[in-house]
Design an enzyme around this catalytic site. Structure first.
Site, mmCIF file in Angstrom:
data_model
loop_
_atom_site.group_PDB
_atom_site.id
_atom_site.type_symbol
_atom_site.label_atom_id
_atom_site.label_comp_id
_atom_site.label_asym_id
_atom_site.label_seq_id
_atom_site.Cartn_x
_atom_site.Cartn_y
_atom_site.Cartn_z
ATOM 1 N N ARG A 43 -14.070 -20.626 26.092
ATOM 2 C CA ARG A 43 -14.294 -21.633 27.134
ATOM 3 C C ARG A 43 -15.243 -21.109 28.200
ATOM 4 O O ARG A 43 -16.058 -21.876 28.749
ATOM 5 C CB ARG A 43 -12.948 -22.035 27.761
ATOM 6 N N ASP A 80 -11.608 -34.433 23.451
ATOM 7 C CA ASP A 80 -10.931 -34.994 24.609
ATOM 8 C C ASP A 80 -10.867 -36.502 24.469
ATOM 9 O O ASP A 80 -11.777 -37.117 23.868
ATOM 10 C CB ASP A 80 -11.656 -34.620 25.904
#
Length: 347
Positions: A43, A80
Protein backbone atom coordinates in the site's frame (compact mmCIF):
# COMPACT_ATOMS: atom_id res chain seq x y z
CA UNK A 1 -0.09 -24.26 -14.25
CA UNK A 2 -2.72 -27.04 -14.61
CA UNK A 3 -6.29 -25.99 -15.40
CA UNK A 4 -8.71 -25.32 -12.58
CA UNK A 5 -10.21 -28.51 -11.08
CA UNK A 6 -13.84 -29.46 -11.57
CA UNK A 7 -16.09 -26.95 -9.85
CA UNK A 8 -17.31 -29.26 -7.11
CA UNK A 9 -13.81 -29.86 -5.69
CA UNK A 10 -13.90 -26.34 -4.29
CA UNK A 11 -15.40 -26.26 -0.82
CA UNK A 12 -17.14 -22.90 -1.10
CA UNK A 13 -18.74 -23.88 -4.39
CA UNK A 14 -19.97 -27.10 -2.81
CA UNK A 15 -21.73 -25.10 -0.11
CA UNK A 16 -23.17 -22.64 -2.62
CA UNK A 17 -24.58 -25.62 -4.51
CA UNK A 18 -26.47 -26.57 -1.34
CA UNK A 19 -24.14 -29.08 0.30
CA UNK A 20 -23.76 -29.14 4.10
CA UNK A 21 -20.15 -29.99 5.01
CA UNK A 22 -18.80 -31.44 8.26
CA UNK A 23 -16.62 -28.36 8.77
CA UNK A 24 -17.49 -25.14 6.94
CA UNK A 25 -15.11 -23.50 4.49
CA UNK A 26 -13.82 -20.10 5.58
CA UNK A 27 -12.79 -16.74 4.23
CA UNK A 28 -12.96 -13.29 5.85
CA UNK A 29 -14.34 -10.00 4.64
CA UNK A 30 -11.44 -7.52 4.21
CA UNK A 31 -8.99 -10.40 4.56
CA UNK A 32 -6.57 -8.38 2.42
CA UNK A 33 -5.98 -5.40 4.65
CA UNK A 34 -3.99 -3.33 7.08
CA UNK A 35 -3.63 -6.03 9.75
CA UNK A 36 -1.05 -7.65 7.44
CA UNK A 37 2.43 -6.05 7.33
CA UNK A 38 2.92 -7.22 3.74
CA UNK A 39 -0.27 -5.39 2.74
CA UNK A 40 0.95 -2.18 4.38
CA UNK A 41 4.23 -2.48 2.50
CA UNK A 42 2.52 -2.71 -0.90
CA UNK A 43 0.00 0.00 0.00
CA UNK A 44 2.86 2.40 0.76
CA UNK A 45 3.99 2.19 -2.87
CA UNK A 46 0.68 3.49 -4.32
CA UNK A 47 0.15 7.24 -4.72
CA UNK A 48 -3.48 7.00 -3.54
CA UNK A 49 -6.13 4.40 -2.77
CA UNK A 50 -7.92 4.60 -6.12
CA UNK A 51 -4.62 4.13 -7.92
CA UNK A 52 -3.95 1.16 -5.62
CA UNK A 53 -7.25 -0.49 -6.57
CA UNK A 54 -6.71 0.15 -10.29
CA UNK A 55 -3.14 -1.18 -10.50
CA UNK A 56 -3.57 -4.90 -11.29
CA UNK A 57 -0.10 -5.93 -10.14
CA UNK A 58 -0.57 -4.40 -6.68
CA UNK A 59 -4.21 -5.48 -6.33
CA UNK A 60 -3.31 -9.03 -7.35
CA UNK A 61 -0.47 -9.21 -4.86
CA UNK A 62 -2.49 -8.05 -1.85
CA UNK A 63 -5.37 -10.38 -2.78
CA UNK A 64 -2.97 -13.32 -2.71
CA UNK A 65 -1.29 -12.40 0.59
CA UNK A 66 -3.93 -13.78 3.01
CA UNK A 67 -4.21 -16.96 0.92
CA UNK A 68 -0.48 -17.54 1.29
CA UNK A 69 -0.63 -16.93 5.05
CA UNK A 70 -3.83 -18.69 6.06
CA UNK A 71 -4.96 -20.91 3.18
CA UNK A 72 -8.50 -19.53 3.19
CA UNK A 73 -10.99 -21.40 1.02
CA UNK A 74 -12.05 -18.20 -0.72
CA UNK A 75 -10.17 -15.25 -2.15
CA UNK A 76 -12.05 -11.99 -2.73
CA UNK A 77 -10.44 -9.62 -5.18
CA UNK A 78 -9.01 -6.40 -3.78
CA UNK A 79 -11.00 -3.39 -5.00
CA UNK A 80 -13.53 -0.97 -3.49
CA UNK A 81 -17.30 -0.55 -3.66
CA UNK A 82 -16.92 3.10 -4.68
CA UNK A 83 -15.38 2.53 -8.10
CA UNK A 84 -18.82 2.47 -9.76
CA UNK A 85 -19.49 6.23 -9.29
CA UNK A 86 -16.49 6.84 -11.55
CA UNK A 87 -18.37 5.13 -14.38
CA UNK A 88 -21.15 7.69 -13.90
CA UNK A 89 -18.76 10.59 -14.28
CA UNK A 90 -18.34 11.31 -10.56
CA UNK A 91 -15.00 11.92 -8.89
CA UNK A 92 -14.04 9.73 -5.93
CA UNK A 93 -11.08 10.26 -3.63
CA UNK A 94 -9.97 9.06 -0.20
CA UNK A 95 -8.77 11.19 2.69
CA UNK A 96 -6.51 9.58 5.29
CA UNK A 97 -8.36 9.14 8.57
CA UNK A 98 -11.69 10.18 7.03
CA UNK A 99 -12.42 7.68 4.26
CA UNK A 100 -14.07 8.16 0.87
CA UNK A 101 -15.13 11.56 -0.43
CA UNK A 102 -17.37 12.53 -3.36
CA UNK A 103 -19.02 15.74 -4.48
CA UNK A 104 -22.53 15.46 -2.95
CA UNK A 105 -25.12 14.50 -5.55
CA UNK A 106 -28.40 16.43 -5.88
CA UNK A 107 -31.62 15.53 -7.68
CA UNK A 108 -30.68 18.01 -10.41
CA UNK A 109 -27.32 16.27 -10.84
CA UNK A 110 -29.02 12.90 -11.21
CA UNK A 111 -31.09 14.18 -14.14
CA UNK A 112 -27.93 14.51 -16.24
CA UNK A 113 -26.15 11.32 -15.14
CA UNK A 114 -25.29 8.71 -17.76
CA UNK A 115 -23.35 5.46 -17.67
CA UNK A 116 -19.94 5.78 -19.26
CA UNK A 117 -17.39 3.21 -20.42
CA UNK A 118 -17.64 0.78 -17.52
CA UNK A 119 -15.37 -1.82 -19.09
CA UNK A 120 -12.78 0.79 -20.00
CA UNK A 121 -12.75 2.70 -16.71
CA UNK A 122 -12.76 -0.44 -14.57
CA UNK A 123 -10.85 -2.66 -16.96
CA UNK A 124 -7.89 -2.86 -14.54
CA UNK A 125 -10.16 -4.66 -12.05
CA UNK A 126 -11.00 -7.19 -14.75
CA UNK A 127 -7.27 -7.69 -15.28
CA UNK A 128 -6.80 -8.28 -11.55
CA UNK A 129 -9.48 -10.97 -11.66
CA UNK A 130 -7.84 -12.57 -14.68
CA UNK A 131 -4.47 -12.54 -12.89
CA UNK A 132 -5.98 -14.18 -9.83
CA UNK A 133 -7.79 -16.87 -11.81
CA UNK A 134 -4.34 -18.11 -12.86
CA UNK A 135 -2.36 -17.41 -9.69
CA UNK A 136 -4.65 -18.77 -6.97
CA UNK A 137 -4.26 -22.33 -5.64
CA UNK A 138 -6.56 -24.68 -7.53
CA UNK A 139 -8.69 -25.37 -4.44
CA UNK A 140 -9.39 -21.67 -3.75
CA UNK A 141 -12.65 -20.07 -4.91
CA UNK A 142 -12.28 -16.66 -6.57
CA UNK A 143 -14.90 -14.15 -5.41
CA UNK A 144 -15.73 -10.95 -7.28
CA UNK A 145 -17.88 -8.21 -5.82
CA UNK A 146 -19.55 -4.83 -6.07
CA UNK A 147 -21.36 -2.43 -3.81
CA UNK A 148 -25.14 -2.68 -3.93
CA UNK A 149 -26.99 0.29 -5.48
CA UNK A 150 -28.47 1.68 -2.26
CA UNK A 151 -25.14 1.73 -0.43
CA UNK A 152 -23.31 3.27 -3.39
CA UNK A 153 -26.11 5.83 -3.79
CA UNK A 154 -25.84 6.89 -0.14
CA UNK A 155 -22.16 7.72 -0.54
CA UNK A 156 -22.87 9.64 -3.74
CA UNK A 157 -25.67 11.71 -2.20
CA UNK A 158 -24.01 12.31 1.17
CA UNK A 159 -20.58 13.01 -0.31
CA UNK A 160 -19.02 10.27 1.84
CA UNK A 161 -19.88 8.14 4.82
CA UNK A 162 -22.80 9.15 7.03
CA UNK A 163 -24.14 7.98 10.38
CA UNK A 164 -27.79 7.93 9.34
CA UNK A 165 -27.81 8.52 5.53
CA UNK A 166 -30.21 11.40 6.21
CA UNK A 167 -29.90 13.15 2.85
CA UNK A 168 -30.28 9.89 0.92
CA UNK A 169 -33.34 8.92 2.93
CA UNK A 170 -34.84 12.38 2.41
CA UNK A 171 -34.29 12.14 -1.33
CA UNK A 172 -36.12 8.82 -1.42
CA UNK A 173 -39.20 10.37 0.21
CA UNK A 174 -39.05 13.82 -1.42
CA UNK A 175 -37.90 12.90 -4.91
CA UNK A 176 -38.58 9.21 -5.53
CA UNK A 177 -38.17 9.59 -9.30
CA UNK A 178 -34.60 10.86 -8.93
CA UNK A 179 -33.78 8.11 -6.45
CA UNK A 180 -35.19 5.43 -8.73
CA UNK A 181 -33.18 6.74 -11.68
CA UNK A 182 -29.98 6.80 -9.63
CA UNK A 183 -30.48 3.27 -8.30
CA UNK A 184 -31.23 1.96 -11.79
CA UNK A 185 -28.14 3.63 -13.25
CA UNK A 186 -25.94 2.18 -10.51
CA UNK A 187 -27.53 -1.26 -10.95
CA UNK A 188 -27.04 -1.25 -14.72
CA UNK A 189 -23.41 -0.11 -14.42
CA UNK A 190 -22.89 -2.79 -11.77
CA UNK A 191 -24.28 -5.49 -14.05
CA UNK A 192 -21.68 -4.62 -16.67
CA UNK A 193 -18.95 -4.50 -14.03
CA UNK A 194 -19.85 -7.92 -12.61
CA UNK A 195 -20.25 -9.48 -16.06
CA UNK A 196 -16.69 -8.33 -16.74
CA UNK A 197 -15.50 -9.92 -13.50
CA UNK A 198 -17.28 -13.21 -14.20
CA UNK A 199 -15.91 -13.35 -17.74
CA UNK A 200 -12.43 -12.71 -16.34
CA UNK A 201 -12.68 -15.70 -14.00
CA UNK A 202 -14.68 -14.80 -10.88
CA UNK A 203 -16.52 -17.92 -9.68
CA UNK A 204 -18.79 -16.21 -7.13
CA UNK A 205 -20.12 -12.65 -7.13
CA UNK A 206 -20.98 -10.80 -3.93
CA UNK A 207 -23.14 -7.70 -3.43
CA UNK A 208 -22.34 -5.56 -0.38
CA UNK A 209 -25.26 -3.48 0.94
CA UNK A 210 -23.40 -2.05 3.91
CA UNK A 211 -26.10 0.54 4.73
CA UNK A 212 -29.23 -1.64 4.61
CA UNK A 213 -29.90 -0.98 8.30
CA UNK A 214 -32.74 1.13 9.65
CA UNK A 215 -35.02 1.16 6.60
CA UNK A 216 -38.80 0.69 6.92
CA UNK A 217 -40.06 -2.31 4.92
CA UNK A 218 -41.59 -0.35 1.97
CA UNK A 219 -38.38 1.64 1.53
CA UNK A 220 -36.25 -1.49 1.95
CA UNK A 221 -38.18 -3.09 -0.89
CA UNK A 222 -37.66 -0.08 -3.18
CA UNK A 223 -34.01 0.72 -2.51
CA UNK A 224 -32.53 -2.65 -1.54
CA UNK A 225 -34.61 -5.52 -2.90
CA UNK A 226 -35.62 -4.15 -6.30
CA UNK A 227 -32.15 -2.94 -7.37
CA UNK A 228 -30.61 -6.20 -6.17
CA UNK A 229 -33.17 -8.18 -8.16
CA UNK A 230 -32.39 -6.00 -11.18
CA UNK A 231 -28.71 -6.93 -10.90
CA UNK A 232 -29.33 -10.66 -10.45
CA UNK A 233 -31.77 -10.72 -13.38
CA UNK A 234 -29.33 -8.71 -15.50
CA UNK A 235 -26.50 -11.12 -14.78
CA UNK A 236 -28.63 -14.12 -15.68
CA UNK A 237 -29.84 -12.41 -18.88
CA UNK A 238 -26.18 -11.86 -19.80
CA UNK A 239 -25.49 -15.58 -19.42
CA UNK A 240 -23.68 -15.36 -16.06
CA UNK A 241 -24.64 -18.46 -14.11
CA UNK A 242 -22.22 -18.27 -11.17
CA UNK A 243 -23.59 -17.98 -7.61
CA UNK A 244 -24.49 -14.53 -6.30
CA UNK A 245 -24.15 -13.82 -2.59
CA UNK A 246 -26.01 -10.92 -0.97
CA UNK A 247 -25.06 -9.06 2.20
CA UNK A 248 -27.70 -6.56 3.40
CA UNK A 249 -25.86 -5.62 6.59
CA UNK A 250 -28.12 -4.68 9.49
CA UNK A 251 -31.32 -5.64 7.67
CA UNK A 252 -32.76 -7.52 10.66
CA UNK A 253 -36.14 -9.12 9.86
CA UNK A 254 -35.87 -7.64 6.34
CA UNK A 255 -33.35 -10.41 5.69
CA UNK A 256 -36.27 -12.75 5.01
CA UNK A 257 -37.79 -10.62 2.25
CA UNK A 258 -34.31 -10.13 0.80
CA UNK A 259 -33.74 -13.89 0.72
CA UNK A 260 -37.11 -14.58 -0.88
CA UNK A 261 -37.30 -11.79 -3.43
CA UNK A 262 -33.83 -10.85 -4.73
CA UNK A 263 -32.86 -14.11 -6.41
CA UNK A 264 -29.50 -14.35 -4.64
CA UNK A 265 -27.94 -17.80 -4.29
CA UNK A 266 -26.69 -17.26 -0.75
CA UNK A 267 -27.05 -14.84 2.12
CA UNK A 268 -24.28 -13.36 4.27
CA UNK A 269 -25.37 -12.61 7.84
CA UNK A 270 -24.10 -9.72 9.95
CA UNK A 271 -23.01 -10.35 13.54
CA UNK A 272 -25.99 -8.47 14.96
CA UNK A 273 -28.54 -10.88 13.49
CA UNK A 274 -29.96 -13.34 16.00
CA UNK A 275 -28.66 -16.80 15.09
CA UNK A 276 -31.79 -18.60 16.22
CA UNK A 277 -34.00 -16.22 14.25
CA UNK A 278 -31.96 -16.95 11.13
CA UNK A 279 -32.24 -20.70 11.65
CA UNK A 280 -36.00 -20.54 12.22
CA UNK A 281 -36.92 -18.06 9.50
CA UNK A 282 -34.54 -18.35 6.55
CA UNK A 283 -35.09 -21.16 4.01
CA UNK A 284 -33.36 -24.35 5.15
CA UNK A 285 -31.75 -24.95 1.76
CA UNK A 286 -30.43 -21.39 1.41
CA UNK A 287 -26.63 -21.29 1.82
CA UNK A 288 -25.69 -18.92 4.64
CA UNK A 289 -22.44 -17.18 5.47
CA UNK A 290 -21.24 -15.69 8.73
CA UNK A 291 -21.44 -14.41 11.28
CA UNK A 292 -18.68 -13.99 13.89
CA UNK A 293 -18.41 -10.61 15.61
CA UNK A 294 -15.10 -9.03 14.43
CA UNK A 295 -14.53 -7.87 18.03
CA UNK A 296 -14.31 -11.52 19.13
CA UNK A 297 -11.57 -12.09 16.56
CA UNK A 298 -9.75 -9.11 18.03
CA UNK A 299 -10.19 -10.53 21.56
CA UNK A 300 -8.94 -14.03 20.73
CA UNK A 301 -8.47 -16.67 23.42
CA UNK A 302 -11.30 -18.72 24.88
CA UNK A 303 -13.91 -16.23 23.76
CA UNK A 304 -12.91 -16.74 20.12
CA UNK A 305 -12.88 -20.53 20.41
CA UNK A 306 -16.26 -20.52 22.11
CA UNK A 307 -17.94 -18.31 19.51
CA UNK A 308 -16.47 -20.27 16.62
CA UNK A 309 -17.82 -23.50 18.06
CA UNK A 310 -21.22 -21.94 18.78
CA UNK A 311 -21.62 -20.74 15.20
CA UNK A 312 -20.40 -23.99 13.66
CA UNK A 313 -22.73 -26.00 15.90
CA UNK A 314 -25.69 -23.75 15.16
CA UNK A 315 -25.39 -24.10 11.39
CA UNK A 316 -24.35 -27.76 11.33
CA UNK A 317 -26.52 -29.68 8.89
CA UNK A 318 -27.11 -26.59 6.72
CA UNK A 319 -24.99 -25.24 3.85
CA UNK A 320 -22.73 -22.77 5.68
CA UNK A 321 -19.60 -20.73 4.95
CA UNK A 322 -17.76 -19.38 7.98
CA UNK A 323 -16.98 -15.66 7.91
CA UNK A 324 -17.16 -12.55 10.04
CA UNK A 325 -20.33 -10.53 10.40
CA UNK A 326 -18.42 -7.58 8.91
CA UNK A 327 -14.84 -6.85 7.88
CA UNK A 328 -11.69 -7.74 9.78
CA UNK A 329 -10.30 -4.72 11.64
CA UNK A 330 -6.73 -3.39 11.27
CA UNK A 331 -5.87 -4.10 14.93
CA UNK A 332 -6.46 -7.87 14.77
CA UNK A 333 -3.32 -9.89 15.63
CA UNK A 334 -2.26 -12.37 12.98
CA UNK A 335 -2.09 -15.04 15.69
CA UNK A 336 -5.85 -14.66 16.27
CA UNK A 337 -6.59 -15.31 12.60
CA UNK A 338 -4.40 -18.40 12.76
CA UNK A 339 -6.31 -19.51 15.87
CA UNK A 340 -9.62 -18.97 14.04
CA UNK A 341 -8.60 -21.09 11.07
CA UNK A 342 -7.28 -23.90 13.29
CA UNK A 343 -10.49 -23.97 15.31
CA UNK A 344 -12.74 -24.02 12.26
CA UNK A 345 -10.79 -26.84 10.65
CA UNK A 346 -10.47 -28.83 13.85
CA UNK A 347 -6.69 -28.82 13.80
Amino acid sequence: MPPNPPIMTKQILKVLAGEALDRPPVWLMRQAGRYLPEYREVRSTAKNFIDFCLTPEKATEVTLQPIRRFGFDGSILFADILLIPMTLGRKVWFVAGEGPKLDPLTADDIASLEIGDVEGILGPVGQTVANLSVALPEETTLIGFAGSPWTVATYMIEGGGSKDRWNARRMYWENPEAMEKLLNLIADATIRYLVMQANAGAEVLKLFDSWAEGLPPPMFEDVVIRPTRRIVDGLRAAGIACPVMGFPKGAGPNYLAYAEQTGVTALALDHGLNTQWALENLPEDLPLQGHLDPAVLRAGGDALDGEVERIISAFRGRPHIFNLGHGITPDVPIAHVEQLVRKIRGD
